[in-house]
Design a protein around this motif. Structure first.
Motif, PDB file in Angstrom:
ATOM      1  N   CYS A  17       0.692  -1.130   0.101  1.00  0.00           N
ATOM      2  CA  CYS A  17       0.032  -0.120   0.121  1.00  0.00           C
ATOM      3  C   CYS A  17       0.641   1.206  -0.006  1.00  0.00           C
ATOM      4  O   CYS A  17       1.715   1.405   0.849  1.00  0.00           O
ATOM      5  N   ALA A  19       0.195   4.187   0.726  1.00  0.00           N
ATOM      6  CA  ALA A  19      -0.271   4.824   1.828  1.00  0.00           C
ATOM      7  C   ALA A  19      -0.011   4.483   3.247  1.00  0.00           C
ATOM      8  O   ALA A  19       0.650   5.072   4.119  1.00  0.00           O
ATOM      9  N   CYS A  20      -0.026   3.195   3.636  1.00  0.00           N
ATOM     10  CA  CYS A  20       0.368   2.512   4.836  1.00  0.00           C
ATOM     11  C   CYS A  20       1.219   1.629   4.981  1.00  0.00           C
ATOM     12  O   CYS A  20       1.708   1.247   5.884  1.00  0.00           O
ATOM     13  N   CYS A  39      -6.940  -0.421  -0.187  1.00  0.00           N
ATOM     14  CA  CYS A  39      -5.966  -0.972   0.675  1.00  0.00           C
ATOM     15  C   CYS A  39      -7.200  -1.447   1.765  1.00  0.00           C
ATOM     16  O   CYS A  39      -8.070  -0.478   2.201  1.00  0.00           O
ATOM     17  N   ALA A  41      -6.470  -2.309   4.653  1.00  0.00           N
ATOM     18  CA  ALA A  41      -5.936  -1.815   5.954  1.00  0.00           C
ATOM     19  C   ALA A  41      -6.081  -0.566   6.400  1.00  0.00           C
ATOM     20  O   ALA A  41      -6.662  -0.091   7.398  1.00  0.00           O
ATOM     21  N   CYS A  42      -5.920   0.455   5.387  1.00  0.00           N
ATOM     22  CA  CYS A  42      -6.158   1.903   5.723  1.00  0.00           C
ATOM     23  C   CYS A  42      -7.322   2.608   4.959  1.00  0.00           C
ATOM     24  O   CYS A  42      -7.748   3.634   5.114  1.00  0.00           O
ATOM     25  N   TYR A  44      -7.156   3.312   1.750  1.00  0.00           N
ATOM     26  CA  TYR A  44      -6.667   4.133   0.880  1.00  0.00           C
ATOM     27  C   TYR A  44      -7.014   3.315  -0.608  1.00  0.00           C
ATOM     28  O   TYR A  44      -7.413   2.114  -0.857  1.00  0.00           O
TER      29      TYR A  44
HETATM   30 ZN   LIG Z   1      -3.237   0.901   3.221  1.00  0.00          ZN
END
Ligand SMILES: [Zn+2]
Length: 94
Positions: A17, A19-20, A39, A41-42, A44
């Motif tokens: 990712c 972003a993260c 993503c 996870a975050c 994004y």
């Molecule tokens: Zn992410």
């Protein structure tokens, strides 16, 4: 007619990712021949334009534009007031 309406989202092995920086959290799918990524996870998300460049899903809005255009940090040194006892005479008037 037999194709499902919902785009198939598949994880991209090894994708990181942007972003993260989490790995294996990127899901990708195509919508109208436009690759989308997100993503898990975050949150994004972006798409890829015709040049294959990442286009963040969060478009530049007026709010974002104003946010980017934050006022220049006036690194003004706070004026330090040193209490000068000589200016304040104990018996004098305020
Ligand atoms: Zn992410």
């Amino acid at each position: 007619m037999s194709e499902a309406e919902a785009p198939k989202k598949r994880f991209i092995a090894g994708a990181v990712c942007p972003a993260c920086s989490a790995q294996d959290t990127i899901r990708m799918w195509s919508l109208d021949d436009v690759p989308h990524r997100e993503c898990v996870a975050c949150g994004y998300a972006d798409t890829l334009n015709a040049q294959g460049q990442s286009v963040p899903k969060e478009l530049t809005t007026r709010v974002n534009a104003s946010a980017l255009k934050k006022p220049a940090d006036p690194k003004v040194q706070p004026v330090q007031f040193f209490p000068n006892p000589k200016l304040k005479k104990p018996d004098g008037q305020a």
